[in-house]
Design an enzyme around this catalytic site. Structure first.
Site, PDB file in Angstrom:
ATOM      1  N   CYS A 238       0.821  -1.192  -0.076  1.00 23.87           N
ATOM      2  CA  CYS A 238      -0.044  -0.127  -0.130  1.00 23.87           C
ATOM      3  C   CYS A 238       0.667   1.149  -0.113  1.00 23.87           C
ATOM      4  O   CYS A 238       0.317   2.348  -0.357  1.00 23.87           O
ATOM      5  CB  CYS A 238      -0.999  -0.001   1.039  1.00 23.87           C
ATOM      6  SG  CYS A 238      -2.040  -1.393   1.128  1.00 23.87           S
TER       7      CYS A 238
ATOM      8  N   HIS B  71      -3.520   7.404   1.978  1.00 22.70           N
ATOM      9  CA  HIS B  71      -3.643   6.086   1.503  1.00 22.70           C
ATOM     10  C   HIS B  71      -5.283   5.635   1.962  1.00 22.70           C
ATOM     11  O   HIS B  71      -5.589   6.133   3.194  1.00 22.70           O
ATOM     12  CB  HIS B  71      -2.692   4.921   1.954  1.00 22.70           C
ATOM     13  CG  HIS B  71      -3.312   3.617   1.771  1.00 22.70           C
ATOM     14  ND1 HIS B  71      -3.592   3.094   0.624  1.00 22.70           N
ATOM     15  CD2 HIS B  71      -3.349   2.687   2.590  1.00 22.70           C
ATOM     16  CE1 HIS B  71      -3.955   1.884   0.539  1.00 22.70           C
ATOM     17  NE2 HIS B  71      -3.786   1.438   1.816  1.00 22.70           N
TER      18      HIS B  71
ATOM     19  N   ASN C  85     -10.005  -0.143  -0.681  1.00 18.21           N
ATOM     20  CA  ASN C  85      -8.583   0.146  -0.676  1.00 18.21           C
ATOM     21  C   ASN C  85      -7.709  -0.486  -1.713  1.00 18.21           C
ATOM     22  O   ASN C  85      -8.128  -1.811  -2.107  1.00 18.21           O
ATOM     23  CB  ASN C  85      -8.138  -0.709   0.608  1.00 18.21           C
ATOM     24  CG  ASN C  85      -6.544  -0.773   0.740  1.00 18.21           C
ATOM     25  OD1 ASN C  85      -6.029  -0.277  -0.044  1.00 18.21           O
ATOM     26  ND2 ASN C  85      -6.119  -1.062   2.020  1.00 18.21           N
TER      27      ASN C  85
HETATM   28  N1  ACO Z   1     -19.113  -8.358   7.683  1.00 18.19           N
HETATM   29  C1  ACO Z   1     -19.618  -8.509   8.960  1.00 18.19           C
HETATM   30  N2  ACO Z   1     -18.988  -8.949  10.123  1.00 18.19           N
HETATM   31  C2  ACO Z   1     -17.694  -8.963   9.951  1.00 18.19           C
HETATM   32  C3  ACO Z   1     -17.031  -8.762   8.725  1.00 18.19           C
HETATM   33  C4  ACO Z   1     -17.624  -8.419   7.709  1.00 18.19           C
HETATM   34  N3  ACO Z   1     -17.160  -8.024   6.597  1.00 18.19           N
HETATM   35  N4  ACO Z   1     -15.756  -8.956   9.130  1.00 18.19           N
HETATM   36  C5  ACO Z   1     -15.563  -9.203  10.281  1.00 18.19           C
HETATM   37  N5  ACO Z   1     -16.867  -9.191  10.939  1.00 18.19           N
HETATM   38  C6  ACO Z   1     -16.967  -9.551  12.371  1.00 18.19           C
HETATM   39  C7  ACO Z   1     -15.965 -10.380  13.004  1.00 18.19           C
HETATM   40  O1  ACO Z   1     -16.355 -11.872  12.593  1.00 18.19           O
HETATM   41  C8  ACO Z   1     -16.307 -10.267  14.376  1.00 18.19           C
HETATM   42  O2  ACO Z   1     -17.346 -10.891  14.921  1.00 18.19           O
HETATM   43  P1  ACO Z   1     -17.175 -11.415  16.236  1.00 18.19           P
HETATM   44  O3  ACO Z   1     -17.293 -10.458  17.256  1.00 18.19           O
HETATM   45  O4  ACO Z   1     -18.876 -12.438  16.356  1.00 18.19           O
HETATM   46  O5  ACO Z   1     -16.214 -12.489  16.544  1.00 18.19           O
HETATM   47  C9  ACO Z   1     -16.685  -8.662  14.415  1.00 18.19           C
HETATM   48  O6  ACO Z   1     -17.098  -8.441  12.887  1.00 18.19           O
HETATM   49  C10 ACO Z   1     -15.727  -7.941  14.799  1.00 18.19           C
HETATM   50  O7  ACO Z   1     -14.431  -7.985  13.788  1.00 18.19           O
HETATM   51  P2  ACO Z   1     -13.273  -6.982  14.242  1.00 18.19           P
HETATM   52  O8  ACO Z   1     -12.274  -7.880  13.235  1.00 18.19           O
HETATM   53  O9  ACO Z   1     -12.927  -6.902  15.626  1.00 18.19           O
HETATM   54  O10 ACO Z   1     -13.599  -5.614  13.553  1.00 18.19           O
HETATM   55  P3  ACO Z   1     -12.853  -4.293  13.606  1.00 18.19           P
HETATM   56  O11 ACO Z   1     -13.764  -3.277  14.325  1.00 18.19           O
HETATM   57  O12 ACO Z   1     -11.688  -4.424  13.945  1.00 18.19           O
HETATM   58  O13 ACO Z   1     -13.087  -4.034  12.154  1.00 18.19           O
HETATM   59  C11 ACO Z   1     -11.581  -3.863  10.201  1.00 18.19           C
HETATM   60  C12 ACO Z   1     -12.341  -4.967  11.241  1.00 18.19           C
HETATM   61  C13 ACO Z   1     -12.401  -3.107   9.391  1.00 18.19           C
HETATM   62  C14 ACO Z   1     -10.856  -4.617   9.237  1.00 18.19           C
HETATM   63  C15 ACO Z   1     -10.516  -2.799  10.980  1.00 18.19           C
HETATM   64  O14 ACO Z   1      -9.820  -3.679  11.801  1.00 18.19           O
HETATM   65  C16 ACO Z   1      -9.567  -2.111  10.029  1.00 18.19           C
HETATM   66  O15 ACO Z   1     -10.077  -1.228   9.515  1.00 18.19           O
HETATM   67  N6  ACO Z   1      -8.249  -2.374  10.228  1.00 18.19           N
HETATM   68  C17 ACO Z   1      -7.318  -1.917   9.454  1.00 18.19           C
HETATM   69  C18 ACO Z   1      -6.962  -2.637   8.421  1.00 18.19           C
HETATM   70  C19 ACO Z   1      -6.786  -2.101   7.177  1.00 18.19           C
HETATM   71  O16 ACO Z   1      -7.324  -1.181   6.538  1.00 18.19           O
HETATM   72  N7  ACO Z   1      -6.008  -2.726   6.235  1.00 18.19           N
HETATM   73  C20 ACO Z   1      -5.766  -2.575   5.014  1.00 18.19           C
HETATM   74  C21 ACO Z   1      -4.214  -2.672   4.469  1.00 18.19           C
HETATM   75  S1  ACO Z   1      -3.264  -1.665   5.732  1.00 18.19           S
HETATM   76  C22 ACO Z   1      -3.255  -0.461   5.182  1.00 18.19           C
HETATM   77  O17 ACO Z   1      -3.705  -0.110   4.033  1.00 18.19           O
HETATM   78  C23 ACO Z   1      -3.059   0.665   6.217  1.00 18.19           C
END
Ligand code: ACO
Length: 323
Positions: free
Chosen positions: A114, A250, A280
């Site tokens: 990224c 980004h 993304n």
């Molecule tokens: N739809 C519905 N539910 C979902 C989904 C989905 N697509 N994905 C995960 N869940 C559920 C999980 O199973 C979990 O359920 P549970 O509580 O029953 O176990 C719940 O949602 C919470 O999951 P988390 O992973 O804790 O959710 P979080 O609030 O952390 O959000 C996310 C996840 C959006 C990926 C967040 O952590 C994030 O944005 N992280 C940054 C990662 C990123 O952007 N990476 C890109 C590459 S790196 C970069 O570009 C910087």
């Protein structure tokens, strides 16, 4: 006067097919409400038959060359950032060279996921100022849809495909008010491989592999690292955060963008946000967002613009420029 790399024109390209969250929810156990609340993403573009990283890169490059008023045979350097090349080799940059009819030049790919576009831009800027070339095509292009695990709802909803490009030219400019790249800072910390990677490759599994991510850990690191590198690049150019006209980050997640802007006390209205439309797109996201904001008239010649990104590795970086 001082020699700087000036952005002469920008361009971008997206696949034909746009996939909304609702459409995705027909095949993935997710919902529009969950995706919008956690990420700000409403839709993404997914490459179809005949669309690849280089077809998107070529289209974005054509638009950038047209906007710059630069002919393909004036380009003597191509740096293409991607984690999803058409082939393991040759470099996608050479495929773009052939497609655009660019004669003998320097052409290679850069891999920093990224952050790839920031790495490519910084390498090209240094080569231009060092005299290795005069006019560069710097491209970020990806088809992440081809390395997503469509069974993993925590990652597959986050990414999209696309490409962005800029034409950079070495020009003598006024040291104070002149246009061009003013400062860049790059970082890497390879200890964090396990938090964001692809679980395959030619030298390990012999397969392409799929994206794996520990989202919450990535989120925490992203906000800290991005705020730090922004402070660092502004300090090295002696520019205060309040002087910035536009931040082009980004586009990973709207919450990361908001949290980073808050940490630096930046006006959210100055942050270019396209993650809602493009999701993304990895190395393509910064040049795609830049092109959107240039073409809709927000970013104008003379504006102070800061670009930033973080990605797998981890790698991260920022560039400050007068557009
Ligand atoms: N739809 C519905 N539910 C979902 C989904 C989905 N697509 N994905 C995960 N869940 C559920 C999980 O199973 C979990 O359920 P549970 O509580 O029953 O176990 C719940 O949602 C919470 O999951 P988390 O992973 O804790 O959710 P979080 O609030 O952390 O959000 C996310 C996840 C959006 C990926 C967040 O952590 C994030 O944005 N992280 C940054 C990662 C990123 O952007 N990476 C890109 C590459 S790196 C970069 O570009 C910087």
């Amino acid at each position: 006067m001082t020699l700087r790399s000036v952005i002469m024109g920008t361009g971008s390209a997206l696949p034909r097919r746009c996939v909304s969250n609702d459409e995705l929810a027909q095949t993935v156990d997710t919902s529009d409400a969950w995706i919008v609340e956690r990420t700000g993403i409403r839709q993404r573009y997914i490459a179809g038959e005949g669309e690849t990283t280089t077809t998107l890169a070529v289209e974005a490059s054509r638009h950038a060359l047209e906007a710059a008023g630069v002919a393909p045979d004036e380009v003597d350097l191509i740096v293409l950032a991607t984690a999803t090349p058409d082939q393991t080799f040759p470099a996608s940059a050479t495929i773009v060279q052939a497609q655009l009819g660019i004669p003998d030049c320097v052409a290679f790919d850069v891999g920093a996921v990224c952050s790839g576009f920031l790495y490519a831009l910084t390498v090209a800027d240094n080569m231009l100022r060092g005299g290795a070339a005069r006019t560069a095509l710097v491209i970020g292009a990806e088809t992440f849809s081809r390395i997503l695990d469509w069974e993993d709802r925590a990652t597959c909803v986050l990414f999209g495909d696309g490409a962005g490009a800029v034409v950079l030219r070495a020009q003598e400019t006024d040291a104070q008010a002149g246009r061009g790249i003013l400062a860049s800072k790059l970082h890497a910390d390879g200890r964090y491989n396990a938090l964001l990677n692809v679980d395959g490759g030619p030298s390990t599994t012999g397969t392409v592999g799929k994206v794996r991510m520990k989202g919450q850990d990535v989120f925490r690191h992203a906000v800290v690292n991005l705020a730090e590198v922004l402070r660092e690049v502004l300090a090295s150019a002696g520019v205060a955060a309040g002087e910035i006209d536009w931040v082009v980050p980004h586009q990973a997640n709207a919450r990361i963008l908001d949290a980073t802007a808050r940490k630096l006390k930046l006006d959210p209205a100055k942050v270019v946000m396209t993650v809602d439309r493009h999701a993304n797109t990895s190395a393509a996201s910064v040049p795609l967002a830049l092109d959107v904001a240039v073409r809709d008239g927000r970013i104008r010649k003379g504006d102070l613009v800061v670009l930033e990104a973080m990605g797998g590795g981890f790698t991260w970086g920022a560039s400050l420029l007068r557009y």
